[in-house]
Design a protein around this motif. Structure first.
Motif, mmCIF file in Angstrom:
data_model
loop_
_atom_site.group_PDB
_atom_site.id
_atom_site.type_symbol
_atom_site.label_atom_id
_atom_site.label_comp_id
_atom_site.label_asym_id
_atom_site.label_seq_id
_atom_site.Cartn_x
_atom_site.Cartn_y
_atom_site.Cartn_z
ATOM 1 N N ARG A 72 0.835 -1.208 0.000
ATOM 2 C CA ARG A 72 0.000 0.000 0.000
ATOM 3 C C ARG A 72 0.866 1.252 0.000
ATOM 4 N NH1 ARG A 72 -2.528 -0.146 4.783
ATOM 5 N NH2 ARG A 72 -2.405 -2.354 5.164
ATOM 6 N N ASP A 73 1.926 1.252 0.813
ATOM 7 C CA ASP A 73 2.819 2.405 0.876
ATOM 8 C C ASP A 73 3.510 2.623 -0.471
ATOM 9 O OD1 ASP A 73 4.173 4.550 2.194
ATOM 10 O OD2 ASP A 73 5.957 3.268 2.292
ATOM 11 N N LEU A 74 3.957 1.537 -1.088
ATOM 12 C CA LEU A 74 4.604 1.634 -2.393
ATOM 13 C C LEU A 74 3.642 2.160 -3.450
ATOM 14 C CD1 LEU A 74 7.167 1.043 -4.042
ATOM 15 C CD2 LEU A 74 6.262 -1.252 -4.417
ATOM 16 N N LYS A 75 2.415 1.671 -3.427
ATOM 17 C CA LYS A 75 1.414 2.130 -4.390
ATOM 18 C C LYS A 75 1.095 3.611 -4.180
ATOM 19 C CE LYS A 75 -1.742 -0.759 -5.571
ATOM 20 N NZ LYS A 75 -2.909 -1.650 -5.597
ATOM 21 N N LYS A 76 1.019 4.034 -2.902
ATOM 22 C CA LYS A 76 0.717 5.431 -2.599
ATOM 23 C C LYS A 76 1.848 6.341 -3.093
ATOM 24 C CE LYS A 76 -0.579 6.227 1.604
ATOM 25 N NZ LYS A 76 -0.555 6.557 3.052
ATOM 26 N N ARG A 77 3.084 5.929 -2.845
ATOM 27 C CA ARG A 77 4.219 6.744 -3.276
ATOM 28 C C ARG A 77 4.317 6.835 -4.799
ATOM 29 N NH1 ARG A 77 9.389 5.495 0.600
ATOM 30 N NH2 ARG A 77 8.354 5.984 2.556
ATOM 31 N N THR A 78 4.123 5.720 -5.460
ATOM 32 C CA THR A 78 4.209 5.757 -6.920
ATOM 33 C C THR A 78 3.046 6.536 -7.520
ATOM 34 O OG1 THR A 78 3.114 3.603 -7.077
ATOM 35 C CG2 THR A 78 5.527 3.631 -7.138
ATOM 36 N N SER A 79 1.877 6.476 -6.915
ATOM 37 C CA SER A 79 0.750 7.238 -7.447
ATOM 38 C C SER A 79 0.986 8.735 -7.256
ATOM 39 C CB SER A 79 -0.563 6.814 -6.801
ATOM 40 O OG SER A 79 -0.606 7.172 -5.446
ATOM 41 N N LYS A 80 1.589 9.122 -6.136
ATOM 42 C CA LYS A 80 1.905 10.541 -5.927
ATOM 43 C C LYS A 80 2.915 11.025 -6.967
ATOM 44 C CE LYS A 80 1.041 10.988 -0.983
ATOM 45 N NZ LYS A 80 1.644 11.249 0.329
ATOM 46 N N ASN A 82 3.390 9.752 -9.940
ATOM 47 C CA ASN A 82 2.722 9.784 -11.239
ATOM 48 C C ASN A 82 1.827 11.003 -11.370
ATOM 49 O OD1 ASN A 82 3.934 7.441 -12.109
ATOM 50 N ND2 ASN A 82 2.244 6.128 -11.476
ATOM 51 N N GLU A 83 1.126 11.369 -10.298
ATOM 52 C CA GLU A 83 0.285 12.562 -10.328
ATOM 53 C C GLU A 83 1.138 13.808 -10.527
ATOM 54 O OE1 GLU A 83 -2.035 12.684 -6.779
ATOM 55 O OE2 GLU A 83 -3.137 10.861 -7.277
ATOM 56 N N LEU A 84 2.260 13.892 -9.838
ATOM 57 C CA LEU A 84 3.147 15.034 -9.986
ATOM 58 C C LEU A 84 3.709 15.103 -11.397
ATOM 59 C CD1 LEU A 84 4.563 17.410 -8.592
ATOM 60 C CD2 LEU A 84 6.407 15.847 -7.990
ATOM 61 N N ARG A 85 4.084 13.953 -11.949
ATOM 62 C CA ARG A 85 4.603 13.898 -13.310
ATOM 63 C C ARG A 85 3.537 14.345 -14.312
ATOM 64 N NH1 ARG A 85 6.108 8.589 -13.708
ATOM 65 N NH2 ARG A 85 7.946 9.097 -12.508
ATOM 66 N N ASP A 86 2.301 13.941 -14.081
ATOM 67 C CA ASP A 86 1.212 14.348 -14.970
ATOM 68 C C ASP A 86 0.952 15.849 -14.886
ATOM 69 O OD1 ASP A 86 0.871 11.788 -15.882
ATOM 70 O OD2 ASP A 86 -0.819 11.340 -14.532
ATOM 71 N N LYS A 87 1.096 16.413 -13.695
ATOM 72 C CA LYS A 87 0.904 17.853 -13.543
ATOM 73 C C LYS A 87 2.007 18.636 -14.252
ATOM 74 C CE LYS A 87 -1.578 17.834 -9.162
ATOM 75 N NZ LYS A 87 -1.524 18.218 -7.747
#
Length: 120
Positions: A72-80, A82-87
């Motif tokens: 869960r922690d790994l998924k949360k970090r990678t999603s953050k 990815n969101e930053l990269r998309d922004k």
């Protein structure tokens, strides 16, 4: 075992699967499989570290909870990330491009109209 628990070692590069490690720790492998796993751990540094770390864990019963938490922690970090990269990506603004083209066309038409008006 939940499918989410199988994510942590999926791209790790080791030769030993997470299921095999769990079975080894729970003493559910045959002697031949144990021997193969230990031999692979000697040859592969990642497998060796994983096996040593899991064996040093004091509370084996909480192992699945720890793995789930790590996933869960790994998924949360990678999603953050990815969101930053998309922004940070430049998005195409078609309305801006269209407005600039219309503005340039108007400028050219006004120039042509004024240029013809002077020479007539």
């Amino acid at each position: 075992m939940q499918d989410d628990l199988k994510n942590i070692l999926s791209n790790a590069g080791g030769t030993t699967s997470q299921d095999q490690l769990f079975k080894y720790l729970k003493d559910q492998l045959a002697q031949v499989e144990k021997h193969d796993l230990e031999r692979n751990a000697v040859d592969d540094a990642f497998d060796s570290d994983a096996l040593d770390g899991l064996q040093d864990l004091k509370d084996q019963a909480k192992l699945e909870l720890i793995v789930d938490s790590l996933n869960r922690d790994l998924k949360k970090r990678t999603s953050k990330k990815n969101e930053l990269r998309d922004k940070m990506k430049l998005k195409t603004h078609w309305t801006l491009y269209f407005s600039i083209i219309i503005f340039l066309i108007i400028i050219v038409l006004v120039y042509i109209y004024l240029h013809r008006g002077i020479h007539v």
